[in-house]
Enzyme design. Structure first.
Site, PDB file in Angstrom:
ATOM      1  N   SER A  49       0.840  -1.204   0.000  1.00 30.55           N
ATOM      2  CA  SER A  49       0.000   0.000   0.000  1.00 30.55           C
ATOM      3  C   SER A  49       0.872   1.249   0.000  1.00 30.55           C
ATOM      4  O   SER A  49       0.387   2.344  -0.293  1.00 30.55           O
ATOM      5  CB  SER A  49      -0.926   0.006   1.218  1.00 30.55           C
ATOM      6  OG  SER A  49      -0.189  -0.240   2.399  1.00 30.55           O
ATOM      7  N   ASP A  87       5.430  -7.172   2.341  1.00 30.92           N
ATOM      8  CA  ASP A  87       4.686  -7.690   1.184  1.00 30.92           C
ATOM      9  C   ASP A  87       5.621  -8.048   0.042  1.00 30.92           C
ATOM     10  O   ASP A  87       6.517  -7.268  -0.315  1.00 30.92           O
ATOM     11  CB  ASP A  87       3.728  -6.605   0.663  1.00 30.92           C
ATOM     12  CG  ASP A  87       2.356  -6.709   1.274  1.00 30.92           C
ATOM     13  OD1 ASP A  87       1.975  -7.806   1.724  1.00 30.92           O
ATOM     14  OD2 ASP A  87       1.649  -5.680   1.292  1.00 30.92           O
ATOM     15  N   GLU A 117      -0.330 -12.522  -1.833  1.00 34.55           N
ATOM     16  CA  GLU A 117      -1.765 -12.540  -2.113  1.00 34.55           C
ATOM     17  C   GLU A 117      -2.141 -13.788  -2.914  1.00 34.55           C
ATOM     18  O   GLU A 117      -1.422 -14.156  -3.850  1.00 34.55           O
ATOM     19  CB  GLU A 117      -2.151 -11.302  -2.938  1.00 34.55           C
ATOM     20  CG  GLU A 117      -1.939 -10.000  -2.184  1.00 34.55           C
ATOM     21  CD  GLU A 117      -2.421  -8.767  -2.968  1.00 34.55           C
ATOM     22  OE1 GLU A 117      -3.060  -8.915  -4.026  1.00 34.55           O
ATOM     23  OE2 GLU A 117      -2.147  -7.655  -2.484  1.00 34.55           O
ATOM     24  N   GLU A 184      -9.193  -9.498   3.479  1.00 36.34           N
ATOM     25  CA  GLU A 184      -9.477  -8.117   3.062  1.00 36.34           C
ATOM     26  C   GLU A 184     -10.846  -8.020   2.392  1.00 36.34           C
ATOM     27  O   GLU A 184     -11.140  -8.752   1.442  1.00 36.34           O
ATOM     28  CB  GLU A 184      -8.390  -7.617   2.106  1.00 36.34           C
ATOM     29  CG  GLU A 184      -8.672  -6.182   1.640  1.00 36.34           C
ATOM     30  CD  GLU A 184      -7.467  -5.416   1.132  1.00 36.34           C
ATOM     31  OE1 GLU A 184      -6.347  -5.956   1.137  1.00 36.34           O
ATOM     32  OE2 GLU A 184      -7.666  -4.251   0.730  1.00 36.34           O
TER      33      GLU A 184
HETATM   34  O1  KIV Z   1      -0.448  -3.406   1.521  1.00 35.72           O
HETATM   35  C1  KIV Z   1      -1.090  -3.371   2.587  1.00 35.72           C
HETATM   36  O2  KIV Z   1      -1.044  -2.408   3.360  1.00 35.72           O
HETATM   37  C2  KIV Z   1      -1.899  -4.535   2.920  1.00 35.72           C
HETATM   38  C3  KIV Z   1      -2.969  -4.337   3.935  1.00 35.72           C
HETATM   39  C4  KIV Z   1      -4.077  -3.612   3.298  1.00 35.72           C
HETATM   40  C5  KIV Z   1      -3.401  -5.608   4.551  1.00 35.72           C
HETATM   41  O3  KIV Z   1      -1.750  -5.568   2.335  1.00 35.72           O
END
Ligand code: KIV
Length: 257
Positions: A49, A87, A117, A184
């Site tokens: 994000s 991530d 994901e 989510e």
């Molecule tokens: O990228 C992010 O901040 C996320 C959250 C929305 C869980 O994956």
């Protein structure tokens, strides 16, 4: 590594069965990581994000592995005693081999675990990453890395068939060895069913109150990205407006002298 930084399925399943709720926030840089650690957050997520709230892209699909490495290293300098989950960005885990390579880069930068994901199809990727002793978190429901195919951020798990599919995905991720799963934008009744079906914790975002923990983008919680508010977040601060006010006061002080 200190025990409290180890995100094993045994430790997180024990946390779930003890009934403890898990508070997770995103961090992308040194000061935020340090502030959130001081505030007692349980886990930090270096979320992709950051593509929107830090780098100004319209979605997460332009975030690179180099971006994630850079921000993960900054977070790791700021928070020394909180597990850091980073991530794996879009197109950096298309194959299990690529997933291992990308996960190693993030852990070398200071992440204790990685998140990816997807559901059933991601089991081999999770198993490959775990073979390198890197803990993995899953992420199902609305998948931001698929926003271009999806066209909009929509609630998932509203129909029986979709709910069944999500439960299967969650069980597959658990069987592959994930230590937790982000849910989510999943209909609250479906996220309650997923949470009840799993031994590992679910961490919800816009998925109702039944999850074992909750995660938010810190900018949404603190009003630091005031041009967009997800419907399910009530900001508890307005730091964006405070920055504008401080800057206005500075500008007028300089212009008036
Ligand atoms: O990228 C992010 O901040 C996320 C959250 C929305 C869980 O994956």
């Amino acid at each position: 590594m200190s025990q409290n930084l180890l995100l094993s399925t045994d430790s997180t399943a024990a946390l779930k069965s003890s009934g403890s709720r898990i508070a997770v926030l995103t961090a992308y840089d040194y000061p935020m990581a340090r502030l959130l650690e001081e505030a007692g957050v349980d886990w930090l997520l270096v979320g992709d994000s950051l593509g929107m709230v830090v780098l100004g892209y319209p979605d997460t699909t332009s975030v690179t592995l180099a971006d994630m490495v850079h921000h993960t290293a900054a977070v790791a300098r700021g928070a020394k005693n909180v597990p850091i989950i980073s991530d794996l960005p879009f197109r950096t885990y298309d194959t299990p081999e690529q997933a291992v390579h990308s996960a190693l880069k993030l852990t070398q930068a200071g992440a204790h675990a990685v998140k990816l994901e997807g559901g059933v199809s991601k089991s081999p990727h999770i198993e490959a990453i775990l073979s390198q002793k890197i803990p993995v978190m899953g992420h199902i429901g609305m998948l931001p890395q698929h926003i271009r195919e999806e066209g909009a951020y929509r609630i998932k798990g509203r129909t029986d068939a979709d709910a069944e599919r999500l439960i299967e995905d969650a069980l597959a991720l658990q069987n592959a060895g994930a230590f937790g799963i982000v849910l989510e934008l999943i209909a609250p009744e479906t996220s309650a069913k997923i949470t009840a079906a799993l031994k590992i914790p679910t961490i919800g975002i816009g998925s109702g109150p039944s999850c074992d923990g909750q995660v938010l983008v810190t900018h949404d919680l603190t009003g630091a990205f005031p041009w967009f508010h997800p419907k399910f977040v009530t900001p508890l601060a307005s730091t964006g407006e405070q920055i504008r006010e401080a800057a206005r006061a500075f500008v007028s002080r300089i212009h008036c002298t």
